[in-house]
Every structure is written in structure tokens, then in C-alpha cells.
Design a protein around this motif. Structure first.
Motif, mmCIF file in Angstrom:
data_model
loop_
_atom_site.group_PDB
_atom_site.id
_atom_site.type_symbol
_atom_site.label_atom_id
_atom_site.label_comp_id
_atom_site.label_asym_id
_atom_site.label_seq_id
_atom_site.Cartn_x
_atom_site.Cartn_y
_atom_site.Cartn_z
ATOM 1 N N GLY A 272 41.022 -62.647 75.747
ATOM 2 C CA GLY A 272 41.238 -61.731 74.673
ATOM 3 C C GLY A 272 40.414 -61.931 73.594
ATOM 4 O O GLY A 272 39.654 -62.778 73.479
ATOM 5 N N THR A 273 40.237 -60.760 72.870
ATOM 6 C CA THR A 273 39.140 -60.648 71.823
ATOM 7 C C THR A 273 39.985 -60.182 70.637
ATOM 8 O O THR A 273 40.366 -59.049 70.564
ATOM 9 C CB THR A 273 38.078 -59.775 72.027
ATOM 10 N N LEU A 274 39.832 -60.761 69.567
ATOM 11 C CA LEU A 274 40.072 -60.418 68.188
ATOM 12 C C LEU A 274 38.970 -59.724 67.359
ATOM 13 O O LEU A 274 37.941 -60.586 67.195
ATOM 14 C CB LEU A 274 40.911 -61.340 67.325
ATOM 15 N N GLU A 275 38.858 -58.563 66.995
ATOM 16 C CA GLU A 275 37.837 -58.094 66.202
ATOM 17 C C GLU A 275 37.809 -57.874 64.825
ATOM 18 O O GLU A 275 39.015 -57.614 64.278
ATOM 19 C CB GLU A 275 37.556 -56.394 66.794
ATOM 20 N N PHE A 276 36.955 -58.248 63.968
ATOM 21 C CA PHE A 276 36.957 -58.524 62.599
ATOM 22 C C PHE A 276 35.746 -57.715 61.974
ATOM 23 O O PHE A 276 34.877 -57.558 62.716
ATOM 24 C CB PHE A 276 36.708 -59.749 61.995
ATOM 25 N N LEU A 277 35.841 -56.904 60.644
ATOM 26 C CA LEU A 277 34.861 -56.705 60.138
ATOM 27 C C LEU A 277 34.567 -57.685 59.129
ATOM 28 O O LEU A 277 35.554 -58.229 58.328
ATOM 29 C CB LEU A 277 35.255 -55.377 59.231
ATOM 30 N N VAL A 278 33.120 -57.990 58.775
ATOM 31 C CA VAL A 278 32.950 -58.819 57.700
ATOM 32 C C VAL A 278 31.951 -58.212 56.839
ATOM 33 O O VAL A 278 30.921 -57.520 57.183
ATOM 34 C CB VAL A 278 32.079 -60.029 58.281
ATOM 35 N N ASP A 279 32.447 -57.930 55.512
ATOM 36 C CA ASP A 279 31.735 -57.321 54.452
ATOM 37 C C ASP A 279 30.622 -57.908 53.795
ATOM 38 O O ASP A 279 30.503 -59.236 54.327
ATOM 39 C CB ASP A 279 32.872 -56.642 53.615
ATOM 40 N N GLU A 280 29.726 -57.275 53.200
ATOM 41 C CA GLU A 280 28.479 -57.957 52.422
ATOM 42 C C GLU A 280 28.857 -59.181 51.601
ATOM 43 O O GLU A 280 28.289 -59.670 51.290
ATOM 44 C CB GLU A 280 27.909 -56.802 51.790
#
Ligand code: MV4
Length: 458
Positions: A272-280
Motif C-alpha cells: 500500500g501507499t500513504l500519500e503526503f503533501l510536504v509544504d515549503e
């Protein structure tokens, strides 16, 4: 272990699964549509059954026909690949009730992660950072306004039943809020049969980082490090890489740790894959979880040396995790370019017809996952992915250099492909310096109409 696995998919991923089954001494059954009768998967599988006409809805999504093929052939498991029925909880449930092992998590976990609000809630409760936003559906304008007051603009409205960018609406200010909420709800109802929407603070200029995990459904979970999938157009990923570039090591470690905590919280089984957003500012937030093997899994295989599809089959066959976390190390750097039959200089218009294949690339650190051959007919019944080209190098610069060579050696005629675009990107100074985000293609002018192949040369 399984004796025979039915593959409910097509193209390169069907071949990829056949290869893993062969390693394990498991017989393969491939189901195919009338359009895929002359495919390499049909040639390489031990058995193959036609399940319907070319349209996916009548073949690769035709649950009764697929189950019938499994029953007739005596398959004891079904591998769904990606797309099609891979994250369809009803299909997984039908398999469960027919005594056929669905190679993936339980239908319950597929449903749970398919409900993006429920997924946020589970991850938040497990201590995984999630994007600031609501944990309940937003119904009325009044409650949307109070949410907006709490989190501020811009914000984003997402469909609970959506995911992968489908059914989202960006809201820049208060004036847009009411209209966006109405449109989002009716679109969500039409597309997903579920009008529930939720709201999140919009994270600007982020990178898309995802973590590959593998669980055995008995509480054991390992990760295979991260992938950066920021380079995408309209939520279609074009280039992926591992490791992620430009993120401090301590932040990466926190993301990996969070992913394992999240997967353990749902007692995850399978890949499985956990998606993340990484901000600036390097803050990271869980976005959603994909309960399937993904298109871009090869970059992870290249940097870890592990065979994810093989492991997926092993854990589905009730074996406990075949490896320990200490045995998984990231070595070097891998990049994948998705070669699509599309014209990158004409709005990525799908290109169909007879493919002339003159040469495939090769050399050290080059992998090609494809099911194309000379004179194959590319139709518009399915997605436009015709090959995945993956390069590996001791470091990112070497992987880029090998990718540049390999793209140049890939000789296809008869169809437009995204290869010339990738050749330009491999020479883009911002790409080379690792300065990428989800806005990369737009910011670097790669989506401008009227640009040409020549513009970036010299
Ligand atoms: C976001 C976002 C910014 N802020 N959510 C797109 C795919 C789907 N998984 C969610 N997506 C996004 N959600 C918040 N709160 C930006 C995106 C997004 C995006 C995410 C990953 C990769 C490419 C993207 C392109 C546009 C928007």
C-alpha cells in the motif's frame, strides 16, 4: 501457497504479475478483452480467457465474467493490478465470499481508505499529521463559512468518495465558497454516488511524497522508503523518483515513521501507499492512502532491490512478512518516466494507431516495464501508458544521465509519445537541481500551448 492466480488486468502490469508468479512456481490465468487478444500477457500466461468486448466496463470491470473465469480455471486467488477493480471494495467482497483470495487488503480496509473522511479520521487518531480541515462532511454554506474562518483561505473542497484529484475544488476567497460547495457536492454525487464533501486548508507549492508499505495483516508493517511523485499533469503522474530530493533527512524519517504508524493503525495487509503533501517549510501532512500496487512501484524496487509484487503474493498466501525493516535499505537513485502515447505539444492528446518499434533502450541501470511490440495497435479503449522507463544510478545526477541516454535510444514511430518532453525535462536546470513541486510543469512552461520540441533544445 496459491497454486494458480488469475490476473484481472492488462498491459505491462499483467506481465509484471506473471513474472512474479513464475518466480514463485504459481500458474497464471489471464483474462483479456477482445482488444487484447494479441497481447504479450496472453502469450505468456499459462491460460487466458476472453471476458468481453474492448470497453473496460464490459471486460476488465465485468465482475461476473472475471469470477466465472476464476471458477472455470480453478484459480485460488485474483491479482487486480492497479486501476480497474484494484480498489473496488465490492469486488474484493465478492472474491471473499467465493473463497477466492483477493490479493490486496480486506474489503473493509479498502472501503475505509476509500472514504477519504474516514481515512483522515483514522490517521489523525493514530497520531499521523493530517491536513488541517474537517473530520465530518460539510453540508451547508453556514458551516463551510465557519470552517473557512477557522482555517483561512485558500482552501480546498474534496469529495469523500473521490481521491487522486477527482472531485476537488479550490476556493480562493469567501465569494467563491457557496458556489464551489454546491458544484462540488453535485459533482461528487454524480461521479461517486456520494455527495459528501469535506474541506481542508490548501497547501501551496507542495511536493507529493508517498511511502511504500507492506503489511501482513497481523500487525507487522515495513516501509520501503519514499517516492517523490510531484511531476504530474491533471493528477496524472509523469515522472517519479526515489529517494525524494530536497527534503531534510530528519523530515523524511518522520514521514516514514508516520506511514508505518498509519498502516499499523488499520492492521494493513498487502502492499500500500500513504500519500503526503510536504509544504515549503517541510511540514508534512497525510493526504490519502492507496490500497493497491502502484504504477510507480519499480522506482522503489530499483533503490531497494526488493520484489514488491512477489511479497504482495507471499503475504496474501498467509505468509508472515518475508523481510525485516533492517533488511530494507535505499541504495542509489531511481527515476521513472511514464511513456504515454500522447502529444505533449498538443494538450497531451491521446495518439492511436499502429506503433512501429525500432529500438528499446538498454545499458546499466535501465529497466523497461512494457507490453508493447512492433506493430501493436494502440487504441483509445484504455489509458495511454505504453511503457515505463526506469533508470537507476549511484546518485541522482547519474540516474538523470542514464535516463537521458535511454530516452534518446527509445525509437518509436507511428505515434506521438511523451518522450521528447522528458528529454527536455532531463535538461531543465530546475529539474536537475531538484527544485520540483506539484506546480513544476506549469511553472517551467512545459504546459504552454504553442511551445515546440525545439524550444528547449540547444
Ligand atoms: C491538496 C492540495 C493542496 N492542499 N490538498 C491532488 C490529488 C489528491 N490526492 C489531492 N490533491 C491535492 N490535494 C490540500 N489540502 C493539492 C493537491 C494537488 C496535488 C497533489 C499531489 C500531486 C499533484 C497535485 C496537483 C494538484 C493539486
Amino acid at each position: 501457497m496459491f497454486r494458480k492466480i488469475l490476473i484481472a488486468n492488462r498491459g505491462e502490469i499483467a506481465l509484471r504479475i506473471i513474472r512474479a508468479c513464475k518466480l514463485l512456481g504459481i500458474k497464471t490465468v489471464l483474462v483479456f478483452s477482445e482488444a487484447d487478444r494479441y497481447s504479450l500477457g496472453v502469450k505468456h500466461a499459462d491460460e487466458a480467457y476472453c471476458i468481453g468486448p474492448p470497453q473496460s466496463s464490459k471486460s476488465y470491470l465485468n465482475i461476473p465474467n472475471i469470477i466465472a473465469a476464476a471458477e472455470i480455471s480453478g484459480a485460488d486467488a485474483i491479482h487486480p493490478g492497479y486501476g480497474f477493480l484494484a480498489e473496488n471494495a465490492d469486488f474484493a467482497e465478492v472474491c471473499e465470499s467465493c473463497g477466492i483470495k483477493f490479493i490486496g487488503p480486506s474489503s473493509r480496509v479498502i472501503s475505509l481508505m476509500g472514504d477519504k473522511i474516514a481515512a483522515r479520521k483514522v490517521m489523525y487518531e493514530a497520531g499521523v499529521p493530517v491536513i488541517p480541515g474537517t473530520f465530518e462532511p460539510v453540508e451547508a454554506e453556514k458551516s463551510a463559512l465557519s470552517v473557512a474562518k477557522e482555517f483561512g483561505f485558500p482552501l480546498i473542497i474534496k469529495a469523500a468518495g473521490g481521491g487522486g484529484g477527482r472531485g476537488m475544488r479550490l476556493v480562493r476567497d469567501e465569494n467563491e465558497l457557496k458556489g464551489a460547495l454546491m458544484v462540488a457536492k453535485s459533482e461528487a454525487e454524480a461521479a461517486f454516488n456520494n455527495g459528501s464533501v469535506y474541506m481542508e486548508k490548501y497547501i501551496e507549492g507542495a511536493r507529493h511524497i508517498e511511502v511504500q508499505v507492506l503489511g501482513d495483516g497481523r500487525g507487522n508493517v515495513v516501509h520501503f522508503f519514499e517516492r517523490d511523485c510531484s511531476i504530474q499533469r491533471r493528477h496524472q503522474k509523469l515522472i517519479e523518483e526515489s529517494p525524494a530530493t530536497g527534503i531534510p533527512q530528519r523530515v523524511k524519517e518522520k514521514i516514514l515513521e508516520s506511514a508505518v504508524i498509519g498502516a499499523k493503525a488499520i492492521n494493513y495487509e498487502s502492499a500500500g501507499t500513504l500519500e503526503f503533501l510536504v509544504d515549503e517549510n517541510d511540514n508534512f501532512y497525510f493526504m490519502e492512502m492507496n490500497t493497491r500496487i502502484q504504477v510507480e512501484h519499480p522506482v522503489t524496487e530499483m533503490v531497494t532491490g526488493h520484489d514488491l509484487v512477489k511479497y504482495q503474493i507471499l503475504v496474501a498466501g498467509e505468509e508472515s512478512l518475508p523481510i525485516k525493516q533492517e533488511d530494507i535499505v535505499q541504495r542509489g537513485h531511481a527515476i521513472e518516466c511514464r511513456i504515454n502515447a500522447e502529444d505533449p505539444y498538443n494538450s497531451f492528446l491521446p495518439s492511436t494507431g499502429t506503433l512501429k518499434l525500432f529500438s528499446l533502450p538498454g545499458g546499466p541501470g535501465i529497466r523497461i516495464d512494457t507490453a508493447i511490440y512492433n506493430e501493436i495497435e494502440i487504441t483509445s479503449y484504455y489509458d495511454s501508458l505504453i511503457a515505463k522507463l526506469i533508470s537507476w544510478g549511484l546518485n541522482r545526477d547519474d540516474a538523470i544521465a542514464r535516463m537521458r541516454n535511454a530516452l534518446g535510444e527509445f525509437l518509436i514511430e507511428g505515434l506521438k509519445t511523451t518522450i521528447p518532453l522528458y528529454l527536455q525535462i532531463m535538461d531543465d536546470p530546475e529539474y536537475i537541481s531538484g527544485n520540483i513541486s506539484i506546480n513544476f510543469l506549469e511553472e517551467r512552461g512545459f504546459l504552454n500551448e504553442g511551445r515546440s520540441e525545439r524550444r528547449y533544445l540547444s
